[in-house]
Design a protein around this motif. Structure first.
Motif, PDB file in Angstrom:
ATOM      1  N   SER A  76      -5.167 -25.025  -8.158  1.00 40.05           N
ATOM      2  CA  SER A  76      -4.435 -24.621  -6.961  1.00 40.05           C
ATOM      3  C   SER A  76      -3.279 -23.713  -7.343  1.00 40.05           C
ATOM      4  O   SER A  76      -2.573 -23.963  -8.317  1.00 40.05           O
ATOM      5  CB  SER A  76      -3.883 -25.849  -6.236  1.00 40.05           C
ATOM      6  N   THR A  77      -3.097 -22.664  -6.564  1.00 43.45           N
ATOM      7  CA  THR A  77      -2.025 -21.706  -6.822  1.00 43.45           C
ATOM      8  C   THR A  77      -1.325 -21.408  -5.508  1.00 43.45           C
ATOM      9  O   THR A  77      -1.972 -21.253  -4.479  1.00 43.45           O
ATOM     10  CB  THR A  77      -2.592 -20.395  -7.409  1.00 43.45           C
ATOM     11  N   TYR A  78       0.005 -21.314  -5.557  1.00 39.40           N
ATOM     12  CA  TYR A  78       0.797 -20.996  -4.373  1.00 39.40           C
ATOM     13  C   TYR A  78       1.606 -19.752  -4.667  1.00 39.40           C
ATOM     14  O   TYR A  78       2.326 -19.689  -5.652  1.00 39.40           O
ATOM     15  CB  TYR A  78       1.739 -22.154  -4.013  1.00 39.40           C
ATOM     16  N   TRP A  79       1.476 -18.742  -3.806  1.00 39.72           N
ATOM     17  CA  TRP A  79       2.284 -17.532  -3.936  1.00 39.72           C
ATOM     18  C   TRP A  79       3.419 -17.659  -2.929  1.00 39.72           C
ATOM     19  O   TRP A  79       3.197 -17.627  -1.725  1.00 39.72           O
ATOM     20  CB  TRP A  79       1.451 -16.288  -3.640  1.00 39.72           C
ATOM     21  N   ILE A  80       4.631 -17.787  -3.420  1.00 41.65           N
ATOM     22  CA  ILE A  80       5.778 -17.978  -2.543  1.00 41.65           C
ATOM     23  C   ILE A  80       6.529 -16.663  -2.332  1.00 41.65           C
ATOM     24  O   ILE A  80       6.709 -16.210  -1.221  1.00 41.65           O
ATOM     25  CB  ILE A  80       6.749 -19.040  -3.100  1.00 41.65           C
ATOM     26  N   GLU A  81       6.976 -16.045  -3.406  1.00 42.70           N
ATOM     27  CA  GLU A  81       7.768 -14.822  -3.286  1.00 42.70           C
ATOM     28  C   GLU A  81       7.056 -13.592  -3.827  1.00 42.70           C
ATOM     29  O   GLU A  81       7.519 -12.484  -3.648  1.00 42.70           O
ATOM     30  CB  GLU A  81       9.108 -15.002  -3.998  1.00 42.70           C
ATOM     31  N   GLU A  82       5.970 -13.793  -4.507  1.00 42.58           N
ATOM     32  CA  GLU A  82       5.224 -12.654  -5.039  1.00 42.58           C
ATOM     33  C   GLU A  82       3.759 -13.038  -5.167  1.00 42.58           C
ATOM     34  O   GLU A  82       3.407 -14.203  -5.130  1.00 42.58           O
ATOM     35  CB  GLU A  82       5.778 -12.220  -6.391  1.00 42.58           C
ATOM     36  N   ALA A  83       2.945 -12.034  -5.297  1.00 38.43           N
ATOM     37  CA  ALA A  83       1.504 -12.244  -5.448  1.00 38.43           C
ATOM     38  C   ALA A  83       1.005 -11.240  -6.473  1.00 38.43           C
ATOM     39  O   ALA A  83       1.773 -10.447  -7.011  1.00 38.43           O
ATOM     40  CB  ALA A  83       0.802 -12.060  -4.109  1.00 38.43           C
ATOM     41  N   SER A  84      -0.283 -11.261  -6.700  1.00 37.11           N
ATOM     42  CA  SER A  84      -0.858 -10.326  -7.663  1.00 37.11           C
ATOM     43  C   SER A  84      -0.726  -8.892  -7.150  1.00 37.11           C
ATOM     44  O   SER A  84      -0.514  -8.652  -5.961  1.00 37.11           O
ATOM     45  CB  SER A  84      -2.337 -10.653  -7.880  1.00 37.11           C
ATOM     46  N   VAL A  85      -0.879  -7.945  -8.039  1.00 30.61           N
ATOM     47  CA  VAL A  85      -0.802  -6.529  -7.664  1.00 30.61           C
ATOM     48  C   VAL A  85      -1.849  -6.203  -6.606  1.00 30.61           C
ATOM     49  O   VAL A  85      -1.561  -5.512  -5.621  1.00 30.61           O
ATOM     50  CB  VAL A  85      -0.973  -5.628  -8.914  1.00 30.61           C
ATOM     51  N   ARG A  86      -3.059  -6.711  -6.768  1.00 24.71           N
ATOM     52  CA  ARG A  86      -4.131  -6.443  -5.805  1.00 24.71           C
ATOM     53  C   ARG A  86      -3.750  -6.932  -4.410  1.00 24.71           C
ATOM     54  O   ARG A  86      -3.931  -6.217  -3.418  1.00 24.71           O
ATOM     55  CB  ARG A  86      -5.424  -7.126  -6.274  1.00 24.71           C
ATOM     56  N   VAL A  87      -3.191  -8.121  -4.324  1.00 27.16           N
ATOM     57  CA  VAL A  87      -2.792  -8.672  -3.028  1.00 27.16           C
ATOM     58  C   VAL A  87      -1.608  -7.892  -2.456  1.00 27.16           C
ATOM     59  O   VAL A  87      -1.569  -7.588  -1.260  1.00 27.16           O
ATOM     60  CB  VAL A  87      -2.471 -10.180  -3.146  1.00 27.16           C
ATOM     61  N   GLU A  88      -0.643  -7.552  -3.309  1.00 31.20           N
ATOM     62  CA  GLU A  88       0.521  -6.773  -2.846  1.00 31.20           C
ATOM     63  C   GLU A  88       0.081  -5.424  -2.266  1.00 31.20           C
ATOM     64  O   GLU A  88       0.608  -4.978  -1.246  1.00 31.20           O
ATOM     65  CB  GLU A  88       1.507  -6.552  -3.995  1.00 31.20           C
ATOM     66  N   GLU A  89      -0.885  -4.771  -2.913  1.00 30.48           N
ATOM     67  CA  GLU A  89      -1.384  -3.482  -2.417  1.00 30.48           C
ATOM     68  C   GLU A  89      -2.044  -3.645  -1.049  1.00 30.48           C
ATOM     69  O   GLU A  89      -1.838  -2.829  -0.150  1.00 30.48           O
ATOM     70  CB  GLU A  89      -2.371  -2.876  -3.419  1.00 30.48           C
ATOM     71  N   LYS A  90      -2.847  -4.691  -0.900  1.00 28.19           N
ATOM     72  CA  LYS A  90      -3.503  -4.941   0.395  1.00 28.19           C
ATOM     73  C   LYS A  90      -2.453  -5.241   1.468  1.00 28.19           C
ATOM     74  O   LYS A  90      -2.571  -4.782   2.605  1.00 28.19           O
ATOM     75  CB  LYS A  90      -4.480  -6.113   0.294  1.00 28.19           C
ATOM     76  N   ALA A  91      -1.419  -5.990   1.119  1.00 28.80           N
ATOM     77  CA  ALA A  91      -0.357  -6.315   2.070  1.00 28.80           C
ATOM     78  C   ALA A  91       0.352  -5.050   2.543  1.00 28.80           C
ATOM     79  O   ALA A  91       0.659  -4.901   3.732  1.00 28.80           O
ATOM     80  CB  ALA A  91       0.637  -7.290   1.445  1.00 28.80           C
ATOM     81  N   GLU A  92       0.600  -4.136   1.622  1.00 27.54           N
ATOM     82  CA  GLU A  92       1.260  -2.879   1.996  1.00 27.54           C
ATOM     83  C   GLU A  92       0.369  -2.065   2.926  1.00 27.54           C
ATOM     84  O   GLU A  92       0.841  -1.497   3.915  1.00 27.54           O
ATOM     85  CB  GLU A  92       1.623  -2.074   0.752  1.00 27.54           C
ATOM     86  N   ARG A  93      -0.933  -2.032   2.665  1.00 29.75           N
ATOM     87  CA  ARG A  93      -1.865  -1.317   3.549  1.00 29.75           C
ATOM     88  C   ARG A  93      -1.908  -1.967   4.935  1.00 29.75           C
ATOM     89  O   ARG A  93      -1.913  -1.276   5.951  1.00 29.75           O
ATOM     90  CB  ARG A  93      -3.267  -1.288   2.949  1.00 29.75           C
ATOM     91  N   ASP A  94      -1.928  -3.310   4.954  1.00 30.38           N
ATOM     92  CA  ASP A  94      -1.917  -4.026   6.239  1.00 30.38           C
ATOM     93  C   ASP A  94      -0.632  -3.744   7.007  1.00 30.38           C
ATOM     94  O   ASP A  94      -0.652  -3.529   8.219  1.00 30.38           O
ATOM     95  CB  ASP A  94      -2.057  -5.539   6.025  1.00 30.38           C
ATOM     96  N   ARG A  95       0.499  -3.725   6.297  1.00 25.64           N
ATOM     97  CA  ARG A  95       1.771  -3.465   6.951  1.00 25.64           C
ATOM     98  C   ARG A  95       1.773  -2.070   7.582  1.00 25.64           C
ATOM     99  O   ARG A  95       2.188  -1.887   8.717  1.00 25.64           O
ATOM    100  CB  ARG A  95       2.937  -3.588   5.970  1.00 25.64           C
ATOM    101  N   ARG A  96       1.283  -1.090   6.834  1.00 21.98           N
ATOM    102  CA  ARG A  96       1.230   0.287   7.350  1.00 21.98           C
ATOM    103  C   ARG A  96       0.304   0.384   8.574  1.00 21.98           C
ATOM    104  O   ARG A  96       0.612   1.044   9.545  1.00 21.98           O
ATOM    105  CB  ARG A  96       0.760   1.249   6.277  1.00 21.98           C
ATOM    106  N   ALA A  97      -0.857  -0.290   8.497  1.00 19.57           N
ATOM    107  CA  ALA A  97      -1.821  -0.241   9.601  1.00 19.57           C
ATOM    108  C   ALA A  97      -1.257  -0.929  10.850  1.00 19.57           C
ATOM    109  O   ALA A  97      -1.509  -0.496  11.963  1.00 19.57           O
ATOM    110  CB  ALA A  97      -3.114  -0.914   9.194  1.00 19.57           C
ATOM    111  N   CYS A  98      -0.469  -1.932  10.642  1.00 16.88           N
ATOM    112  CA  CYS A  98       0.103  -2.701  11.741  1.00 16.88           C
ATOM    113  C   CYS A  98       1.322  -2.048  12.358  1.00 16.88           C
ATOM    114  O   CYS A  98       1.464  -2.004  13.563  1.00 16.88           O
ATOM    115  CB  CYS A  98       0.484  -4.091  11.231  1.00 16.88           C
ATOM    116  N   CYS A  99       2.180  -1.531  11.517  1.00 18.36           N
ATOM    117  CA  CYS A  99       3.546  -1.227  11.984  1.00 18.36           C
ATOM    118  C   CYS A  99       3.972   0.234  11.898  1.00 18.36           C
ATOM    119  O   CYS A  99       5.105   0.554  12.247  1.00 18.36           O
ATOM    120  CB  CYS A  99       4.535  -2.083  11.194  1.00 18.36           C
ATOM    121  N   ASP A 100       3.166   1.120  11.394  1.00 18.47           N
ATOM    122  CA  ASP A 100       3.558   2.539  11.316  1.00 18.47           C
ATOM    123  C   ASP A 100       3.181   3.285  12.570  1.00 18.47           C
ATOM    124  O   ASP A 100       2.407   2.918  13.358  1.00 18.47           O
ATOM    125  CB  ASP A 100       2.916   3.217  10.114  1.00 18.47           C
TER     126      ASP A 100
END
Length: 100
Positions: A76-100
């Motif tokens: 079991s793994t919990y990402w609290i304040e950071e995640a892997s580079v792959r996940v961080e990149e996807k999060a940034e893409r999701d943020r842009r798609a949602c909020c730009d």
């Protein structure tokens, strides 16, 4: 986990519109997912405020990337304040798609 970390207000996103609507509903559920909805509502009572929001799979790549990485881990793994580079990149893409 959110309760253990002391969170009192939550926003929960899901890609099943049916589940999100049923979790928000005040009516008693009688569908095939009744056990899951009952469990969600029981847990919800532990929080001061909880909001359920629908997020389609097409704009929620982050969650799917986290699931894929979770399958690759042996414990079991919990990402609290950071995640892997792959996940961080996807999060940034999701943020842009949602909020730009």
């Amino acid at each position: 986990m959110a309760e253990d970390l002391g969170f009192r207000k939550l926003v929960v996103g899901g890609d099943s519109l049916t589940i999100v609507k049923k979790a928000q509903s005040l009516e008693k559920d009688r569908s095939s997912v009744v056990a899951s909805i009952k469990h969600i509502k029981e847990i919800s009572r532990r929080f001061e405020e909880i909001t359920f929001r629908f997020a389609s799979k097409s704009v929620n790549r982050t969650a799917h990337a986290m699931v894929e990485e979770g399958w690759e881990l042996s414990s079991s793994t919990y990402w609290i304040e950071e995640a892997s580079v792959r996940v961080e990149e996807k999060a940034e893409r999701d943020r842009r798609a949602c909020c730009d």
